[in-house]
Enzyme design. Sequence first.
Site, PDB file in Angstrom:
ATOM      1  CE1 TYR A  51      76.046 -10.797  85.430  1.00  0.00           C
ATOM      2  CE2 TYR A  51      74.909 -12.906  85.617  1.00  0.00           C
ATOM      3  CZ  TYR A  51      75.106 -11.612  86.048  1.00  0.00           C
ATOM      4  OH  TYR A  51      74.380 -11.133  87.107  1.00  0.00           O
TER       5      TYR A  51
ATOM      6  CE  LYS B 166      77.495  -9.529  88.774  1.00  0.00           C
ATOM      7  NZ  LYS B 166      77.217  -8.346  89.583  1.00  0.00           N
TER       8      LYS B 166
ATOM      9  CG  ASN C 153      65.452 -15.818  87.675  1.00  0.00           C
ATOM     10  OD1 ASN C 153      66.206 -16.671  88.130  1.00  0.00           O
ATOM     11  ND2 ASN C 153      65.269 -15.662  86.384  1.00  0.00           N
TER      12      ASN C 153
ATOM     13  N   GLY D 242      72.285 -22.208  76.665  1.00  0.00           N
ATOM     14  CA  GLY D 242      72.860 -21.793  77.956  1.00  0.00           C
ATOM     15  C   GLY D 242      71.872 -21.737  79.101  1.00  0.00           C
TER      16      GLY D 242
HETATM   17  N1  UFG Z   1      62.363 -16.928  78.811  1.00  0.00           N
HETATM   18  C1  UFG Z   1      61.446 -17.234  77.807  1.00  0.00           C
HETATM   19  N2  UFG Z   1      61.129 -16.247  76.923  1.00  0.00           N
HETATM   20  C2  UFG Z   1      61.673 -14.994  76.983  1.00  0.00           C
HETATM   21  C3  UFG Z   1      62.598 -14.696  78.013  1.00  0.00           C
HETATM   22  C4  UFG Z   1      62.921 -15.704  78.904  1.00  0.00           C
HETATM   23  O1  UFG Z   1      60.961 -18.344  77.708  1.00  0.00           O
HETATM   24  O2  UFG Z   1      61.354 -14.154  76.144  1.00  0.00           O
HETATM   25  C5  UFG Z   1      62.695 -17.967  79.773  1.00  0.00           C
HETATM   26  C6  UFG Z   1      64.163 -18.305  79.818  1.00  0.00           C
HETATM   27  O3  UFG Z   1      64.475 -19.255  78.849  1.00  0.00           O
HETATM   28  C7  UFG Z   1      64.312 -18.785  81.258  1.00  0.00           C
HETATM   29  C8  UFG Z   1      63.272 -17.979  82.032  1.00  0.00           C
HETATM   30  O4  UFG Z   1      62.371 -17.490  81.063  1.00  0.00           O
HETATM   31  O5  UFG Z   1      63.970 -20.133  81.324  1.00  0.00           O
HETATM   32  C9  UFG Z   1      63.856 -16.806  82.785  1.00  0.00           C
HETATM   33  O6  UFG Z   1      64.662 -16.057  81.886  1.00  0.00           O
HETATM   34  P1  UFG Z   1      65.250 -14.623  82.235  1.00  0.00           P
HETATM   35  O7  UFG Z   1      66.011 -14.167  81.023  1.00  0.00           O
HETATM   36  O8  UFG Z   1      64.191 -13.751  82.771  1.00  0.00           O
HETATM   37  O9  UFG Z   1      66.231 -14.920  83.427  1.00  0.00           O
HETATM   38  P2  UFG Z   1      67.447 -15.955  83.504  1.00  0.00           P
HETATM   39  O10 UFG Z   1      66.986 -17.049  84.431  1.00  0.00           O
HETATM   40  O11 UFG Z   1      67.988 -16.359  82.202  1.00  0.00           O
HETATM   41  O12 UFG Z   1      68.559 -14.998  84.126  1.00  0.00           O
HETATM   42  C10 UFG Z   1      68.594 -14.689  85.469  1.00  0.00           C
HETATM   43  C11 UFG Z   1      69.262 -13.347  85.663  1.00  0.00           C
HETATM   44  C12 UFG Z   1      70.677 -13.365  85.157  1.00  0.00           C
HETATM   45  C13 UFG Z   1      71.384 -14.516  85.799  1.00  0.00           C
HETATM   46  C14 UFG Z   1      70.647 -15.799  85.552  1.00  0.00           C
HETATM   47  C15 UFG Z   1      71.274 -16.970  86.206  1.00  0.00           C
HETATM   48  O13 UFG Z   1      68.526 -12.365  84.978  1.00  0.00           O
HETATM   49  O14 UFG Z   1      71.309 -12.175  85.469  1.00  0.00           O
HETATM   50  O15 UFG Z   1      69.342 -15.678  86.087  1.00  0.00           O
HETATM   51  O16 UFG Z   1      70.856 -18.147  85.559  1.00  0.00           O
HETATM   52  F1  UFG Z   1      72.622 -14.652  85.291  1.00  0.00           F
END
Ligand code: UFG
Length: 331
Positions: free
Chosen positions: A143, A147, A172, A286
């Site tokens: 992903y 980008k 975020n 990841g």
């Molecule tokens: N998390 C939980 N439980 C859940 C969902 C998420 O503990 O049910 C945690 C994740 O592990 C993370 C945090 O909450 O630590 C935020 O997770 P999100 O999935 O909401 O967002 P991400 O940080 O993984 O992803 C965001 C964007 C992506 C981008 C990424 C870059 O949504 O598009 O940041 O790291 F690629």
Amino acid sequence: MEKNVLVVGGAGYIGSHCVRQLTGHGHRPVIVDNLAFGHREAVPADVPFYECDLGDSTAVREILKKEDIDLVMHFAAFAYVGESVENPLKYYFNNVVATINLLKAMVDEGVNQFVFSSTCATYGVPPSLPITEDLPQHPINPYGQTKLDVENALKALARAHGFSSASFRYFNAAGAAEDGSLGEDHRPETHLIPLVFDAALGRREQIRIFGTDYDTPDGTCLRDYVHVDDLSRAHIAVFDRLENPGTTLHYNLGTGTPASVREVIDTVAGVSGRNVPVVEEARRPGDPPSLYADSSRAVRELDWKLRFPDLESIVETAWRWHRDHPDGYRS
Ligand code: UFG
């Protein structure tokens, strides 16, 4: 100066908020969306809408011509990190090939101003925090790589065609329109804040905390949650700079204040006045432990000011949306 702006992915989460801001700033948005993830209901009745796929180059060229487009904003992409690892070709086709089709149509039609929705995922695991734009970009999943591939293509187009672009690396994205009429509705939903609201509203049994043994103050991951309307305003503030042919710009967009998973859960519980059942689980593969932005370049160059600097004010807007739309959009 008023611009005719093609918003690709304008029926999606960030795109739909940007469309509203464009109208509010006196520009004329035109939406292209294939509705794979976008919602018809998020498209305002008075905004021209084309249900169209970027693979249809002839149609895209026709729209650029017919609507006399000055500038294109591109939000349409797949954005599930885990899925991108399992099905990289899907991501290369949708996020790279489709974008190249769009860029080719623009070059062919002489439209040379572009605003691109990039991501902090292009940095991978950063060597230092907060993240500045000049840190090395080593994405750790397809992903983020797709980008970055587009960001690099934009540099080449600047040199070859005098193409001007701004790539915004979002942290975020969170929150919803202040009047509660637009909000976050991904299907499937994987993002933390909407899932915590689901748990608060009793629509899921509990929220799973992915990892409690990180080297962070409370052991859970730190992220930089930034309001979707704050993101959107930066996209419009950059217009003047794109008038200069061959400009390539990159901006981080985040509040710079990290919040842990536990802090997000506590804030949702406080704002909604509901109990949020949690279960602690293993780390999600990841996930970098901490990601937060230094956005001082956007502040300096675009006069970017946060209207929602703290997590609570962001979550309050999200609460209005989730409370009034527990099933999301109808369409
Ligand atoms: N998390 C939980 N439980 C859940 C969902 C998420 O503990 O049910 C945690 C994740 O592990 C993370 C945090 O909450 O630590 C935020 O997770 P999100 O999935 O909401 O967002 P991400 O940080 O993984 O992803 C965001 C964007 C992506 C981008 C990424 C870059 O949504 O598009 O940041 O790291 F690629």
